[in-house]
Design a protein around this motif. Structure first.
Motif, PDB file in Angstrom:
ATOM      1  N   THR A  88      56.168 120.304 102.862  1.00 14.75           N
ATOM      2  CA  THR A  88      57.091 121.112 101.898  1.00 14.75           C
ATOM      3  C   THR A  88      56.740 122.628 101.812  1.00 14.75           C
ATOM      4  N   VAL A  89      57.528 123.523 101.993  1.00 11.85           N
ATOM      5  CA  VAL A  89      57.388 125.090 101.877  1.00 11.85           C
ATOM      6  C   VAL A  89      57.874 125.462 100.417  1.00 11.85           C
ATOM      7  N   LEU A  90      57.019 126.102  99.519  1.00 14.14           N
ATOM      8  CA  LEU A  90      57.674 126.537  98.210  1.00 14.14           C
ATOM      9  C   LEU A  90      57.713 127.838  98.243  1.00 14.14           C
ATOM     10  N   ILE A  91      58.916 128.616  97.909  1.00 18.55           N
ATOM     11  CA  ILE A  91      59.040 130.139  98.225  1.00 18.55           C
ATOM     12  C   ILE A  91      59.573 130.586  96.649  1.00 18.55           C
ATOM     13  N   TYR A 119      59.731 123.318 115.686  1.00 19.41           N
ATOM     14  CA  TYR A 119      58.496 123.408 115.063  1.00 19.41           C
ATOM     15  C   TYR A 119      57.687 124.819 114.913  1.00 19.41           C
ATOM     16  N   ASP A 120      58.277 125.679 115.117  1.00 18.21           N
ATOM     17  CA  ASP A 120      57.853 127.259 114.985  1.00 18.21           C
ATOM     18  C   ASP A 120      57.895 127.602 113.469  1.00 18.21           C
ATOM     19  N   HIS A 180      61.650 122.209 104.121  1.00 15.35           N
ATOM     20  CA  HIS A 180      60.633 121.614 105.090  1.00 15.35           C
ATOM     21  C   HIS A 180      60.022 122.336 105.843  1.00 15.35           C
ATOM     22  N   MET A 181      58.656 122.165 106.170  1.00 14.01           N
ATOM     23  CA  MET A 181      57.969 123.117 106.951  1.00 14.01           C
ATOM     24  C   MET A 181      58.350 123.108 108.495  1.00 14.01           C
ATOM     25  N   PHE A 182      59.035 122.002 108.957  1.00 11.40           N
ATOM     26  CA  PHE A 182      59.458 121.991 110.049  1.00 11.40           C
ATOM     27  C   PHE A 182      60.831 121.124 110.220  1.00 11.40           C
ATOM     28  N   ASN A 198      50.045 122.373 103.586  1.00 12.28           N
ATOM     29  CA  ASN A 198      49.340 121.493 104.331  1.00 12.28           C
ATOM     30  C   ASN A 198      49.749 122.307 105.872  1.00 12.28           C
ATOM     31  N   PRO A 199      49.443 123.346 106.021  1.00 10.27           N
ATOM     32  CA  PRO A 199      50.085 124.060 107.304  1.00 10.27           C
ATOM     33  C   PRO A 199      49.637 123.389 108.727  1.00 10.27           C
ATOM     34  N   CYS A 200      48.792 122.334 108.597  1.00  6.76           N
ATOM     35  CA  CYS A 200      48.497 121.562 109.837  1.00  6.76           C
ATOM     36  C   CYS A 200      48.012 120.180 109.686  1.00  6.76           C
TER      37      CYS A 200
END
Length: 181
Positions: free
Chosen positions: A23-26, A72-73, A65-67, A93-95
């Protein structure tokens, strides 16, 4: 990894099926919630959670979602940060595959101000700006501490005046979350 993002950011995601590590939080201000949602959706990252609409210099919050299944970019968040806007992007968790530590990115007026790698939070490089490096260095956080990530995130949140998340003010599209997994 639900607790590393201080300010109570991810604490409300307590079911493992939601894969909070992707998850990306902005946090954003100077741009509307509708605009952020539209711009993320146009990049195949429809937001699945967001806070109430904000006004003026208040920070808003949105999560995606990150992807995506199609893509997946990484997103270029500079494009989501027009003149007069500010973003603070947390990537827990970038990778996933390589178990790299969290990253956080601060953008102002479409430019990266700070790129914070939690594994070397005070690092500044030619292509890796970090205006928060002096703040982080001065804090003297112990990287070996079990609470290092939480402390660093809280430092960032306090410095920028980011509000804590409140379950009562966050809308979650559970169907969108479930459809991704």
């Amino acid at each position: 990894m639900t607790t590393w993002i201080g300010c109570g950011v991810m604490a409300w995601i307590d079911e493992k099926r939601y894969r909070e590590d992707e998850t990306v939080l902005i946090y954003f201000k100077g741009v509307s919630l509708a605009s952020m949602a539209e711009d993320l959706s146009a990049r195949n990252r429809p937001p699945f959670a967001y806070g109430n609409a904000t006004a003026g210099d208040d920070w808003g919050v949105i999560m995606h979602h990150m992807f995506s299944r199609e893509d997946y970019d990484e997103i270029d968040y500079r494009e989501l940060c027009p003149q007069g806007a500010e973003l603070m992007v947390f990537v827990p968790n970038p990778c996933v595959a390589k178990a790299h530590g969290p990253k956080a990115y601060h953008y102002v007026d479409g430019q990266a101000s700070s790129c914070i790698d939690y594994e070397a939070a005070d690092h500044v490089g030619e292509y890796w700006p970090n205006k928060m490096a002096p703040l982080i260095t001065a804090a003297g956080l112990d990287r070996r501490s079990k609470t290092y990530e939480e402390q660093l995130t809280q430092l960032i949140c306090d410095h920028l005046g980011l509000p804590a998340l409140d379950r009562d003010t966050i809308t979650v599209d559970r169907d969108l979350v479930a459809s991704c997994y």
